[in-house]
Structure formats: C-alpha cells, structure tokens
Scaffold this motif. Sequence first.
Motif, PDB file in Angstrom:
ATOM      1  N   PHE A 162      53.231   4.686  48.189  1.00 57.84           N
ATOM      2  CA  PHE A 162      51.859   5.163  47.992  1.00 57.84           C
ATOM      3  C   PHE A 162      51.189   4.452  46.823  1.00 57.84           C
ATOM      4  O   PHE A 162      50.045   3.990  46.920  1.00 57.84           O
ATOM      5  CB  PHE A 162      51.889   6.672  47.757  1.00 57.84           C
ATOM      6  N   SER A 163      51.893   4.369  45.688  1.00 54.92           N
ATOM      7  CA  SER A 163      51.287   3.793  44.486  1.00 54.92           C
ATOM      8  C   SER A 163      50.959   2.320  44.668  1.00 54.92           C
ATOM      9  O   SER A 163      49.881   1.857  44.289  1.00 54.92           O
ATOM     10  CB  SER A 163      52.218   3.985  43.284  1.00 54.92           C
ATOM     11  N   SER A 164      51.879   1.567  45.237  1.00 53.71           N
ATOM     12  CA  SER A 164      51.616   0.140  45.426  1.00 53.71           C
ATOM     13  C   SER A 164      50.531  -0.081  46.472  1.00 53.71           C
ATOM     14  O   SER A 164      49.688  -0.968  46.335  1.00 53.71           O
ATOM     15  CB  SER A 164      52.902  -0.585  45.845  1.00 53.71           C
ATOM     16  N   SER A 165      50.522   0.730  47.525  1.00 52.47           N
ATOM     17  CA  SER A 165      49.553   0.551  48.596  1.00 52.47           C
ATOM     18  C   SER A 165      48.136   0.793  48.105  1.00 52.47           C
ATOM     19  O   SER A 165      47.228  -0.014  48.348  1.00 52.47           O
ATOM     20  CB  SER A 165      49.874   1.497  49.761  1.00 52.47           C
ATOM     21  N   THR A 182      40.296   4.053  49.789  1.00 48.70           N
ATOM     22  CA  THR A 182      41.498   4.721  49.273  1.00 48.70           C
ATOM     23  C   THR A 182      41.660   6.107  49.890  1.00 48.70           C
ATOM     24  O   THR A 182      42.781   6.583  50.049  1.00 48.70           O
ATOM     25  CB  THR A 182      41.461   4.818  47.743  1.00 48.70           C
ATOM     26  N   GLY A 183      40.534   6.740  50.255  1.00 47.32           N
ATOM     27  CA  GLY A 183      40.623   8.034  50.933  1.00 47.32           C
ATOM     28  C   GLY A 183      41.257   7.907  52.298  1.00 47.32           C
ATOM     29  O   GLY A 183      42.097   8.724  52.696  1.00 47.32           O
ATOM     30  N   ILE A 184      40.863   6.870  53.034  1.00 46.77           N
ATOM     31  CA  ILE A 184      41.471   6.619  54.347  1.00 46.77           C
ATOM     32  C   ILE A 184      42.958   6.289  54.182  1.00 46.77           C
ATOM     33  O   ILE A 184      43.817   6.857  54.874  1.00 46.77           O
ATOM     34  CB  ILE A 184      40.748   5.458  55.058  1.00 46.77           C
ATOM     35  N   ASN A 185      43.254   5.374  53.268  1.00 46.86           N
ATOM     36  CA  ASN A 185      44.641   4.951  53.074  1.00 46.86           C
ATOM     37  C   ASN A 185      45.512   6.113  52.608  1.00 46.86           C
ATOM     38  O   ASN A 185      46.582   6.375  53.162  1.00 46.86           O
ATOM     39  CB  ASN A 185      44.677   3.816  52.038  1.00 46.86           C
ATOM     40  N   GLY A 186      45.044   6.820  51.579  1.00 47.95           N
ATOM     41  CA  GLY A 186      45.831   7.931  51.053  1.00 47.95           C
ATOM     42  C   GLY A 186      45.872   9.127  51.982  1.00 47.95           C
ATOM     43  O   GLY A 186      46.930   9.712  52.214  1.00 47.95           O
ATOM     44  N   GLY A 187      44.709   9.483  52.540  1.00 52.72           N
ATOM     45  CA  GLY A 187      44.654  10.666  53.394  1.00 52.72           C
ATOM     46  C   GLY A 187      45.459  10.514  54.668  1.00 52.72           C
ATOM     47  O   GLY A 187      46.260  11.390  55.024  1.00 52.72           O
ATOM     48  N   LEU A 188      45.268   9.396  55.367  1.00 53.32           N
ATOM     49  CA  LEU A 188      46.027   9.187  56.602  1.00 53.32           C
ATOM     50  C   LEU A 188      47.490   8.905  56.301  1.00 53.32           C
ATOM     51  O   LEU A 188      48.373   9.264  57.089  1.00 53.32           O
ATOM     52  CB  LEU A 188      45.410   8.046  57.413  1.00 53.32           C
ATOM     53  N   GLY A 189      47.768   8.264  55.160  1.00 53.87           N
ATOM     54  CA  GLY A 189      49.162   8.088  54.756  1.00 53.87           C
ATOM     55  C   GLY A 189      49.849   9.423  54.514  1.00 53.87           C
ATOM     56  O   GLY A 189      50.994   9.640  54.937  1.00 53.87           O
TER      57      GLY A 189
END
Length: 474
Positions: A162-165, A182-189
């Motif tokens: 998560f942190s690196s992505s 970052t919302g898309i990346n973090g939320g869907l992740g």
Amino acid sequence: MSSATQDAPPATTGRALAPDPAQYRPGRTITEWTPEDPSFWQSTGKKVAARNLWIAVPALLVAFVVWQVWSITATNLKDVGFGFSQSQLFWLTAVPGITGGTARIFYTFIGPMIGQRRFTALSTIVLIVPLIWLGFAVQDTSTSYTTMVAIAALCGIGGANFSSSLANIGFFYPKQEKGNATGINGGLGNLGVSVVQLLTPILITTSVLAIGAGQKKANGSEIYLQNAAFVWVPVLVVLAAVAWFGQNDLKVASTPFSQQKVIFKRKHNWVMTWLYVGTFGSFIGFAAALPLLIKTTFPAYSVATYAWMGPALGALARWGGGWIADKLGGARVTILSFVGMGASIIGVITFLPAGSDTGSFYGFFFCFLSAFFFSGIGNGSTFRQIPVIFRGQHLKGLTEGTPQYAAALKQAEIESGAVTGFTAAIAAYGFFFIPAMFANFAVTSAMWGFVAFYASCVVVAWYFYARKGAEAPS
C-alpha cells in the motif's frame, strides 16, 4: 520545467529537444514528466497515468488479500482439528499487522527509489512464498503454532504494498487529480479485505480447485483450507508480469532517502500519523478482528455472511471521503469521521452480550458497519489533508512562477509522498493492536479504549487544522 528538460542539449533552433515519445510506452523508464502542463497532460500524461493506475489497483487489491487471509483462515482452524486457543487465534490474525506495518516503513522509501514498475512487480511476486507455505501447512493438523505464526508474519508483507503503491502513483498525476487517483488506488485496493472475507468461505468448500487432501470438520463435512492460499498464486504471477511489462518507472519520482528523511523533522508528519492511526488503523484492525468477534460473541450467526460487508463499506467510503473533503475541507471531514466512529463504537458496546443479557447481533453489526463507514470517510479526508498541509507550509510567502516556488513545490511533493507512506505504515499497526487487545482484554474494555482515542483525535484535528487561526488549515 523538469531537471531532465533543463539538462537536455539545445536544438539548432535554440529550444530544448522534444521528449522522445517512445519513453511513454509500456515497460519504459520515463525521463520527461510534466503533468502540470495542460497540453502534455491531455495529449500524453493522462493516458499513461491511467494505465499505471489501473495496473496498480488489482495488484494492490490482491496484496490486501494476502495480508488479510488469516482473518478468515484462523476462524476455521479449530473446526478441522488444530488445538489452538481463542487467544492464540486472535494472535494469528494480529501478527500480519506487525510485519505489514514494519515493512510499510521500508516500502515507503524504497518504492520511489526503485520505481513503480519494478517495485510493483517485485513486491507482488514475492507474495506467492507465504501462500504456498500456508496452503501446505493447513493440510496437516500437527503443524506447530510457531510455524503458523511465521507464515502469518510473511503474509503480513502484503500489507506493505500500500505505502509504495500510493507514494509512486501520486507522482503520475497533477495536483488537482492526486486526491482522486490515490482515492481510487487506496479505496479499491482496500477492497481486497472484503474480497478475501467474501470469497474464502466459498473457495474452501470447493473440491474442484483443491490441491491436496481436504480436512474433516466435527460434523463430518469436508473443507479445503488450502484453497484460500493456492488460488491466488497464479493471480499474483499474472499481475506481477502485467506490472513488469505494462507500467512505467518515473525518473522524476526517483527520490533518494536523503531527500525523504526530512519528514521525520516535520511536526505535521507526526500529527497526521496520529490521525491516520485513528482512521485506517481502525479500519484494518476491525477488519482483522470482526470475523472472530462474530464467531466468539454471536456464534449463531455466520461469519461468511456478514464479515465482509464492513470492510467493503469502509473501502468504498474512502473514495467518497476524499471527494467530500474537497468540498467541505479535509479537517472538518476528519473531525466528523472521528465523532461518527466514537458514536458507532458506543453503539457496539450497547449491543454486546452482558451477564444474562444476550445482546443484539443486528444492533452490534449495524453499529460496526457505521464504524467502518466513518473510518473510510476519515481515510479519504486525511489523505486529502496531507498534500494540502505540506504545500501550504512550503509555498507560504513564495510567488508562483519563480525558481524558488518551483523548488519548494517539488520538495512539497516529495515530502507529501513520503508522509503518505509513513502514516500508512504506522497506521497499519492497528491490524496488530486491535486483535491483540481483544486477545488480552475484555471486548467492552477494549472498545472504550477506542472511544477515548477517537476523542483525542477530534481535539488534535481541531487544534492544528480546523480552528480559527490554525497553523495549517486543511
């Protein structure tokens, strides 16, 4: 103008040479990247950034699956003959939080140094090791508890991605689109938590996918716990290959640790870490603990039916939290999230069994859903605050268009990315501490501790970021 552009040899016309368009193809290292230039963004940058984002999302989602696989696996071990105590099972769900949080600290700084493409591929492919080990270990009830703890610790590395992505993806987008990206990346992740809790109960009942023998339950039925691990191995191999051949490394994002470590001297790094521990720490900790809480507190209700809903709601709310924060202000939404979380947990306490009172499962569950929702809102709003805070601190008193402004903006970007990763690293310890608290304290006592912590977060967010005259309005 990027440093690469400045260093380019002059053309005969006196202008800098145009960037080589071949560098923007999949699998290449990009040396010229100016997302704040509208013409570049529309012609080239937007498409390249989207490709890198949508490759990163499924890789991060499956990394969360690996991180959280023990939250469901642990609930089935006693049923198939493992002689572990309830406390030991809670510890198995907690251990990945230690390694995940610790590895996030390193991934925060190593990821931008290596590059999005290389680090996504590498950090994805290594996750097959704990999954293969887990798949064989659960087929043998003589597997020691120590071995299980070691496997759980290795699975925790999935949480570090998560942190690196997020630190890497942020560099691809202009400032007005960083929050959404970052919302898309973090939320869907984050949805990987729900995916593993929703699919695992289905996968372990399917003999078609099984490699090896099934495990007998006390009622005579047979399950295949190894499926929870083995089924993701080919998925990880494919995702690692797609990242390697499809993403790009950004030279502009290649930041030495010497430029990143300054965040440890920044007060707002530590303040935002405190707040993000309250939001994401709660989200990931509750996600890890809820399946066992349901099984031990309300055993008549199905973990498979209910456990995945809270993390799904929290992950989707994260996406909305950033959007709402853009409209109302990040600090205000963060305060709202903590008030909502505190009220939700008080509701959970109210519906827990106590003495002769058997409690109310549906009251307990819907209050937990509310806690997940507000934690997701807070996850989005705190990540929106970080770049706003650091841009405000670095650009104060500078004139746009000057060399000093450009240098300060670049440093703000570097520090925002590093702070985003570092806060996420420390908050990941919630994965460990919340199940550990349930393993060592009465559930009600642990819950009141969370309420007290949320109250402190309200005060901190108001004082530093929301009150009139706050030093870093966000």
